[in-house]
Design an enzyme around this catalytic site. Structure first.
Site, PDB file in Angstrom:
ATOM      1  N   CYS A   1       9.288  14.253  -9.303  1.00  0.00           N
ATOM      2  CA  CYS A   1       9.620  14.869  -8.013  1.00  0.00           C
ATOM      3  C   CYS A   1      10.835  15.784  -8.152  1.00  0.00           C
ATOM      4  O   CYS A   1      10.885  16.855  -7.555  1.00  0.00           O
ATOM      5  CB  CYS A   1       9.856  13.804  -6.947  1.00  0.00           C
ATOM      6  SG  CYS A   1       8.306  13.088  -6.342  1.00  0.00           S
TER       7      CYS A   1
ATOM      8  N   TRP B   1       2.354  -7.975  10.982  1.00  0.00           N
ATOM      9  CA  TRP B   1       2.200  -8.548   9.657  1.00  0.00           C
ATOM     10  C   TRP B   1       2.885  -9.927   9.634  1.00  0.00           C
ATOM     11  O   TRP B   1       2.272 -10.921   9.948  1.00  0.00           O
ATOM     12  CB  TRP B   1       2.804  -7.617   8.606  1.00  0.00           C
ATOM     13  CG  TRP B   1       2.049  -6.334   8.466  1.00  0.00           C
ATOM     14  CD1 TRP B   1       0.822  -6.028   8.993  1.00  0.00           C
ATOM     15  CD2 TRP B   1       2.455  -5.182   7.730  1.00  0.00           C
ATOM     16  NE1 TRP B   1       0.452  -4.761   8.639  1.00  0.00           N
ATOM     17  CE2 TRP B   1       1.418  -4.219   7.854  1.00  0.00           C
ATOM     18  CE3 TRP B   1       3.578  -4.851   6.968  1.00  0.00           C
ATOM     19  CZ2 TRP B   1       1.496  -2.967   7.238  1.00  0.00           C
ATOM     20  CZ3 TRP B   1       3.655  -3.609   6.359  1.00  0.00           C
ATOM     21  CH2 TRP B   1       2.628  -2.692   6.496  1.00  0.00           C
TER      22      TRP B   1
ATOM     23  N   GLU C   1      -7.395   4.922  15.527  1.00  0.00           N
ATOM     24  CA  GLU C   1      -7.091   3.490  15.632  1.00  0.00           C
ATOM     25  C   GLU C   1      -6.465   3.272  17.004  1.00  0.00           C
ATOM     26  O   GLU C   1      -5.353   3.738  17.254  1.00  0.00           O
ATOM     27  CB  GLU C   1      -6.137   3.030  14.518  1.00  0.00           C
ATOM     28  CG  GLU C   1      -6.685   3.298  13.119  1.00  0.00           C
ATOM     29  CD  GLU C   1      -5.820   2.731  11.982  1.00  0.00           C
ATOM     30  OE1 GLU C   1      -4.896   1.944  12.262  1.00  0.00           O
ATOM     31  OE2 GLU C   1      -6.084   3.100  10.819  1.00  0.00           O
TER      32      GLU C   1
ATOM     33  N   CYS D   1      10.144  10.505  -2.358  1.00  0.00           N
ATOM     34  CA  CYS D   1      10.201   9.889  -3.685  1.00  0.00           C
ATOM     35  C   CYS D   1      11.264  10.617  -4.490  1.00  0.00           C
ATOM     36  O   CYS D   1      11.426  11.832  -4.359  1.00  0.00           O
ATOM     37  CB  CYS D   1       8.838   9.981  -4.356  1.00  0.00           C
ATOM     38  SG  CYS D   1       8.841   9.425  -6.081  1.00  0.00           S
TER      39      CYS D   1
ATOM     40  N   CYS E   1      11.631  10.310  -7.977  1.00  0.00           N
ATOM     41  CA  CYS E   1      11.339  10.156  -9.409  1.00  0.00           C
ATOM     42  C   CYS E   1      11.616  11.459 -10.157  1.00  0.00           C
ATOM     43  O   CYS E   1      11.833  12.512  -9.557  1.00  0.00           O
ATOM     44  CB  CYS E   1       9.907   9.671  -9.611  1.00  0.00           C
ATOM     45  SG  CYS E   1       8.648  10.949  -9.485  1.00  0.00           S
TER      46      CYS E   1
ATOM     47  N   ARG F   1       0.860  -1.177   0.000  1.00  0.00           N
ATOM     48  CA  ARG F   1       0.000   0.000   0.000  1.00  0.00           C
ATOM     49  C   ARG F   1       0.904   1.237   0.000  1.00  0.00           C
ATOM     50  O   ARG F   1       2.109   1.103   0.090  1.00  0.00           O
ATOM     51  CB  ARG F   1      -0.941   0.006   1.207  1.00  0.00           C
ATOM     52  CG  ARG F   1      -0.244   0.074   2.544  1.00  0.00           C
ATOM     53  CD  ARG F   1      -1.253   0.213   3.701  1.00  0.00           C
ATOM     54  NE  ARG F   1      -0.537   0.203   4.970  1.00  0.00           N
ATOM     55  CZ  ARG F   1      -1.097   0.287   6.176  1.00  0.00           C
ATOM     56  NH1 ARG F   1      -2.406   0.382   6.282  1.00  0.00           N
ATOM     57  NH2 ARG F   1      -0.369   0.278   7.273  1.00  0.00           N
TER      58      ARG F   1
ATOM     59  N   ASN G   1      -4.761   7.527   4.387  1.00  0.00           N
ATOM     60  CA  ASN G   1      -4.478   6.769   5.611  1.00  0.00           C
ATOM     61  C   ASN G   1      -3.006   6.881   5.970  1.00  0.00           C
ATOM     62  O   ASN G   1      -2.146   6.503   5.175  1.00  0.00           O
ATOM     63  CB  ASN G   1      -4.813   5.288   5.391  1.00  0.00           C
ATOM     64  CG  ASN G   1      -4.621   4.447   6.642  1.00  0.00           C
ATOM     65  OD1 ASN G   1      -5.423   4.521   7.575  1.00  0.00           O
ATOM     66  ND2 ASN G   1      -3.541   3.682   6.679  1.00  0.00           N
ATOM     67  N   GLU G   2      -2.725   7.380   7.152  1.00  0.00           N
ATOM     68  CA  GLU G   2      -1.365   7.420   7.698  1.00  0.00           C
ATOM     69  C   GLU G   2      -0.327   7.908   6.681  1.00  0.00           C
ATOM     70  O   GLU G   2       0.585   7.166   6.303  1.00  0.00           O
ATOM     71  CB  GLU G   2      -0.957   6.043   8.252  1.00  0.00           C
ATOM     72  CG  GLU G   2      -1.821   5.624   9.439  1.00  0.00           C
ATOM     73  CD  GLU G   2      -1.435   4.263  10.026  1.00  0.00           C
ATOM     74  OE1 GLU G   2      -0.587   3.587   9.435  1.00  0.00           O
ATOM     75  OE2 GLU G   2      -1.986   3.901  11.074  1.00  0.00           O
TER      76      GLU G   2
HETATM   77 ZN    ZN Z   1       7.901  11.031  -7.333  1.00  0.00          ZN
END
Ligand code: ZN
Ligand code: ZN
Ligand code: ZN
EC number: 3.2.1.23
Lengths: 659, 659, 659
Positions: free
Chosen positions: A156, A309, A301, A151, A153, A103, A141-142
């Protein structure tokens, strides 16, 4: 008071839903959060929207008077979207593209992803903006979790260059500010500026800090896009996000700005941990969440079962979830949502245990939730809305945290540990602390603590000086005032900015490594110190402790300086808890604050309601304790009067007192 | 004597320069090194050369009679060059391209980079070749550092294939020599030969060794290109390079060949180290530098303050920099340049502290530099030019070091540690050692040590045999003589080449791992051994020590063999320091050499000048010692006579004696 | 009996071959394995086949009556093939392509590689299928070794998708089974399904398990292709593969299916290991090999000298190779081939020592091999063909092993260690165990052990229930019955499937981490437990041991339940060896089995021949022991009668007794 659970109806057969909801109702649950990973449920193929599953569940919940929080499902871009636009996947520091299968696998600056985010959020909000059961929205979420905060890339990089253009206007300015003349790194075109991908040496620390800020801004902007879409279309429904705080490249102060209130995901133990984190860690997290907007927050939560996990760990003890719940409420939460209803039979989170286990039967945890709700009902809204005042402010800055991450300076240094060390004696003495994110309105405090505040902004000086001049107690630590906001070392003698206030100069210092220590003598006793040794020259201050080892034995390590009506304390080392405790006592005696001494791990929180004063007693330990109360309190049902209290292992007790 | 500092005027405002230079002058500094990372200062855009900054600084220095060493700035290709030719960046073993943002980010075999190197060096040397202040050139900076010694790019693969063609002429020859028949790795085209990129097993050890040699040659050739450009255009100006020695794939013997003299960057402590390396490590480094050309060398960077990038560490103690300076001079340095003038406020090396800290004020370190210079002025040129003779030769070979890196054979094996173990007893006994790089002219020595000389060349045998026959003492260790120069195991019974000389055969051996040990009995006492156990069969030698454990208890471990007029010692294990010390005493007694026994960490160096004999006493410890001198010495100012000497912590003292 | 050696004639000059073969003959060697890495010898350039080298060697061996096993050389695709088809090289989890230079560098699903495999195997088998000396074939070499078991290339992804299509028919079925609704991972096209490349979170556990199965099937299919080519063309020649067992993604049950018999490469010590693995580890490996086809197996590589690539380790002690040989024969091997004839002078395996070292001289190991053969000749075929019966079955499943690899659930969990812990008490009591791979024909056993059988298949229940009903003793451990064959958690209360048989329910459990432990009380004594704590509720069973710590002190940890004529034991924790030993005694007393108690590391194996009973006594320790025999045995030469036996360090002794 909202008391709820995180629910994933899409993980269970439709036939089970009503059984679940009836059980929730039996527990007193009045709100559930759903849908925050449900993109492929809502849009199984591109452009084919299908809300029927959530519609049915929401209807059913509404029939049982249970309200609904809807998560936007953008933390999990579905397989068809990644297949179509694989460059949504981030690039890591080593230049490798992330892969589908977990995710948070998207780049915040990817235009395609922004476009698809816009569409799914618009669809959802148009569908649910007038649904009576839906009271609010959780964005994504979080944010920042699972290494998704940075990131590298090409998109970015381009955006980073634009961000820098915005900030510095000219390359001359950027080159000058960063000191790119060092190692021939001057840029003569914006296109040349890299993201800090892996190199065989360290990058320019000013570039790094700006990249961290840019990365954080990318998240904040991405959230803002979603917030704007929703706000435009909703009337009463509010907007929040479920934050975590674990050192990511995400400025929570900025993230909180655009939300109605913040929510917090509280996991005192997770994954393969053998035992929960320290109670002061959880306490600090709560205080930090409260401080983001200076207002109550939600727990979105709250741990109830063992979590993990690939690895599970510590099984939360009987009553421990209740104790954690009361701690959250004590530190400023106003609503509690437990994670999760029932352990999922499949997928990565198979071993994240909920109120129910895989077998769906009501067992120990189910009964505990019921008891919690019954007690909270007894306590009522006056308790939930009660407040606690703090006279101690501890300043926390993300820029500063990042600067330390970039240059920890000692192998023994851990940012979080060092900040908590400074916070811990207040926790141990049961003294309320406001974790503040702005150095303003300081007049409400008696003590201001600036822990390891490496990076300083010259705008603050007036505010801080005035705080001290007017009688405030200022606590500084080693490495305060070393750098400016661009991560450039000051050319003033250290502690730079704070030198005059503290009445000291630091002309030498030594970084201690893991397994290394020094010691100081304070009031004729010796205490261990670690991490760092500032060798202090007094220029007005008085020495409170001196080093006891090395060539700098005898040199001041901790000092006290009168300044105006106030005092400034400088702690040039990382001392052990005992010394800090004694030092704080020396400071507290000059204030109106009263410590409540308790056994380690026994926490007392006092709150004030409209009708009652409240005392929350928490036992974070597996032993029992008897504690004496300074005054007479009543049990929460009003039936018994108490002047002493028996705390069972992991007990959490709320007492009250008429005002 | 040249006494200088590394200076980065480009890091400071022009207004500060004269203040700095006046302070240097006050310290007695007469040389500075500049410009070695200044490419973007000199050529901010391609083809636009601008020497004005360095011109001004050099003029100013010259006004104050301070000479200048110019670094060629090729360690830091600027951003505009990388933008234009990104394939200048190296490829690592995992196939990933390096990124801009550090230093040393270029491939030695990249033709574009060679072309740009040619241009910038030509420009610089044409501009400065007749500048009166400029006395010499430093090529690039610390070749091999920061994993820049090996590149796996396509250009390098092509060049490696060419290098192999040159060496082996035919593929048959290469296949035969490397044994490529093993695992079907035979090549039927030069194009098939890979660089040893990461695989899930180990590469052919002969290919690996050749790739290491090729990588080293690539650096040597790259330096040579710069040397040739400069030599062609200069008259008096000399050429050096600032070497480091930390196990890189760089043959310093070859690198030194093309230089007028070598320089060394001496950092006994760096980056998060809790304490300095052992004094014998520094001593060995100096001896190795001297041995490269058998002539005095320069210290181009001598540590003065705490150093580090992301992590700082040990703060050099008061006087310790002086002690290290005298150690360097004692071991053959003839000039000292301190790193650096002032700690930079920005960039990766923000926490590399210089003579001045960020605040630019003269403090403790400033005063120490002044004292060093004043003492050295008293000592004068006779001291600087004094020499020390050695009767012990220790052979060090890069090919051998690489062969061990390729196959360490035991998890407990560390090449540097094992070589130093063999060197250490000489250091402890204050006996001079020449670290030699050629096995020739051995007649000047009484003892020849070949530590862990795994890889041998059959050309040496005559020279070594003649050394022993004529009375020399030869010290061999475990794993000597196992392989030929192509990394192929001998088919002779071990120690192969040395079997007859040593009078032994080795028919079994065992590799001991970390935490494993054996023991031997030597002169009725037991001593620990580690790393390796050769099980020795005597074929003429006599056993000096036998193993005491395992099924091979009683088997000879250390032997002595008379051969001609000499003796051959074979040490089939890695014994503890005590045993080695006793063994060396047994050998020394048969030579003209005299040990000077001192406390561990107290070093005595004797040198001979034209006018005086000199004794340098160094205390590497934090305790004080009193030492007795065998003869009467005078203090360096000639004012006092000494027969004993009080050494303060980290003291360095030069005494003299008329010849 | 076949007694042989692995020989690499291509590594040595032709002139040496006859010397080698004569020496082999002297040792009694009657079989050699050759050619398994010889592709470039046979096909030095594409399409140019040249069998002359192996022809000559085989002729020579045949002259000396030595038989030959031929390896297909596909573990080492040659350089010319990789040059032509570089995408034969695998892609790892991080997306990086493997490089040429080691071995096993090919993707099983690469069509080009399959085509070239087909050609080389066809050529070899056509050339040698009627060669009198050649008795059989070994396919490839050690499938799965060196991380070659999993490939993430595009071809593999495509094949994985096809494999899933075959298994699930529809995407609905796959999505439903895997639970892809979790985190929006539903697929609406087969092309979207990824291989589980690295992500920043964990993949879906059902996808992972299927990918492991697919990877194993890819190897099995690749072997099958070679088997089919050979079978079609040979008459008498058999086919085997040399297996290893170290946790790879390779189902050995499936791999064995297509072979005439399996072979095992037995290395009790390798690389930098300081000492051999435990004797029960080797014993378990042998029992597992036997169980693959329930028939005797070959040792294709039996360690004789110290082994390693970059690191060597433990030197096998005098006689230890003999002891390991007898252990293999005791556990079901019928032929022994030693690795290798002589240590190679070049290549990666330079330090893999053989019967001969690099110098080619007959020394200690040579003499030991001779002695082994002489003793085995005395023992004769009646011994080699003797058998041992087992009344204990221990079920081992690859699917289950992989499920644990995917989710170890505790940092203290090691699959192999936990299985061995359950096996070890049988080994210590010298009780034969069949390691079985099918839960069928259970009526032949008295005890059935299902260690950590996380993943269960509902088809088994009838067989297991009937085993217990008919009087069998069933031993279950913690985490048995948690999941179905698709890695989905059961919705039954644990231990799910086994709940009724065991007479228990598990409503809570805790994962213990490294350095954590609990304890249980069993028969009034306390024992340590680790890794896991199941909190057992009795629903019919009786508690044998209860936890002694934490809030669950007093809760049953080990239980016994009568079921039909049998008993079911559930061990809800990982207890120490002593407790398990006592528990097993409690079980054994109810069976016909008799323990033989020996010192730890002393192993007694009883076998039955046609003429004699045999007792094999093995001493895995470096001390001596005297053991008493329950009956009188004769030495293998029949000359002495023995009622007690003196075992020297690492001794291996075969005794006999007339039937
Ligand atoms: Zn990026
Ligand atoms: Zn290259
Ligand atoms: Zn593949």
């Amino acid at each position: 008071m909202y008391f709820g659970v995180d629910y994933y109806p899409e993980h269970w057969p439709e036939e089970r839903w009503e059984t679940d909801i009836k059980m929730m109702k039996e527990l007193g649950i009045n709100v559930v959060r759903i849908a925050e990973f449900g993109w492929s449920v809502i849009e199984p193929k591109e452009g084919q929207y299908n809300f029927s599953l959530y519609d049915k569940v929401i209807d059913l919940l509404h029939q049982y008077d249970i309200d609904v929080i809807l998560g936007t499902p953008t933390a999990t871009p579905p397989a068809w979207l990644i297949e179509k636009h694989p460059n949504i996947l981030q690039i890591n520091k080593q230049g490798q593209r992330n892969n589908f299968g977990g995710r948070r696998h998207y780049c915040f600056n990817n235009l395609n992803y922004q476009r698809y985010t816009h569409k799914i959020v618009t669809q959802m909000v148009e569908h649910y903006n007038d649904n009576e059961a839906v009271i609010g929205w959780q964005i994504d979420n979080e944010f920042g979790h699972e290494a998704s905060d940075k990131c590298y890339c090409d998109d970015c990089q381009k955006e980073f260059q634009n961000w820098l253009k915005e900030k510095y206007s000219t390359l001359e300015n950027l080159n000058q500010t960063w000191g790119t003349v060092f190692w021939s790194q001057s840029y003569n075109s914006w296109d040349q500026i890299p993201t800090p991908k892996e190199t065989w040496t360290a990058h320019n620390p000013s570039l790094l800090l700006d990249f961290y800020r840019f990365s954080s801004d990318s998240i904040v902007d991405y959230q803002k896009m979603q917030v704007d879409i929703i706000r435009e279309k909703v009337a009463e429904q509010w907007i929040t996000h479920n934050l975590i705080f674990t050192g990511h490249t995400l400025n929570l102060d900025n993230l909180a700005r655009d939300l109605d209130f913040v929510s917090f995901d509280n996991y005192p133990v997770w994954g393969g941990l053998a035992k929960p984190v320290n109670p002061e860690t959880t306490a600090f997290n709560h205080d930090l969440m409260y401080g983001l907007k200076n207002q109550p927050f939600w727990i979105m939560e709250e741990l109830i079962g063992a979590q993990g996990w690939d690895q599970i760990g510590y099984l939360p003890r009987p009553n421990q979830a209740k104790m954690w719940t009361y701690q959250a409420l004590g530190h400023g939460a106003e609503a509690i949502i437990f994670f999760r209803w029932r352990a999922c039979r499949f997928g990565t989170e198979q071993f994240c245990h909920g109120i129910l286990d895989h077998d769906g039967k009501p067992k120990r945890k189910y009964k505990e939730i019921k008891e919690i709700k019954e007690e909270l009902d007894l306590a009522g809204d006056d308790f939930t809305n009660s407040t606690r005042k703090a006279k101690v402010a501890l300043y926390h800055s993300y820029d500063n945290m990042w600067a330390w991450q970039i240059q920890p300076q000692s192998s023994a240094f851990d940012y979080r540990e060092e900040v908590e060390k400074i916070y811990r004696p207040f926790f141990n003495k049961n003294i309320n602390v406001n974790v503040i994110s702005q150095l303003s309105n300081l007049e409400q405090y008696e003590i201001l603590v600036l822990p390891i505040l490496f990076l300083v902004n010259s705008d603050w000086i007036k505010e801080i000086e005035s705080f001290v001049t007017n009688g405030g107690k200022l606590v500084l630590t080693y490495r305060n005032g070393v750098k400016d906001e661009n991560n450039i070392v000051t050319d003033k003698t250290l502690p730079g900015f704070f030198s005059e206030l503290a009445g000291i100069e630091i002309n030498e210092y030594e970084s201690l490594q893991v397994n290394q220590q020094n010691s100081v003598v304070f009031e004729n006793k010796e205490y261990d110190t670690r991490v760092w040794s500032d060798l202090i020259t007094l220029t007005g201050a008085k020495s409170l402790a001196e080093y006891n080892q090395n060539f700098y034995a005898g040199t001041p390590a901790i000092t006290e300086n009168k300044y105006g009506q106030g005092e400034v304390y400088y702690i040039g080392c990382s001392p052990d808890d005992k010394l800090l405790s004694y030092l704080y006592e020396r400071i507290l005696i000059k204030t109106s604050l009263n410590a409540i001494e308790t056994e380690k791990g026994v926490e007392i929180i006092k709150k004030t309601g409209e009708k009652n004063n409240y005392l929350i007693a928490l036992n974070h330990n597996s032993q029992s304790y008897k504690i004496n109360l300074s005054k007479t309190y009543k049990t929460i049902d009003g039936k018994q009067a108490k002047t002493e209290l028996q705390l069972q292992p992991f007990d959490g007790i709320i007492l009250k007192q008429d005002i």
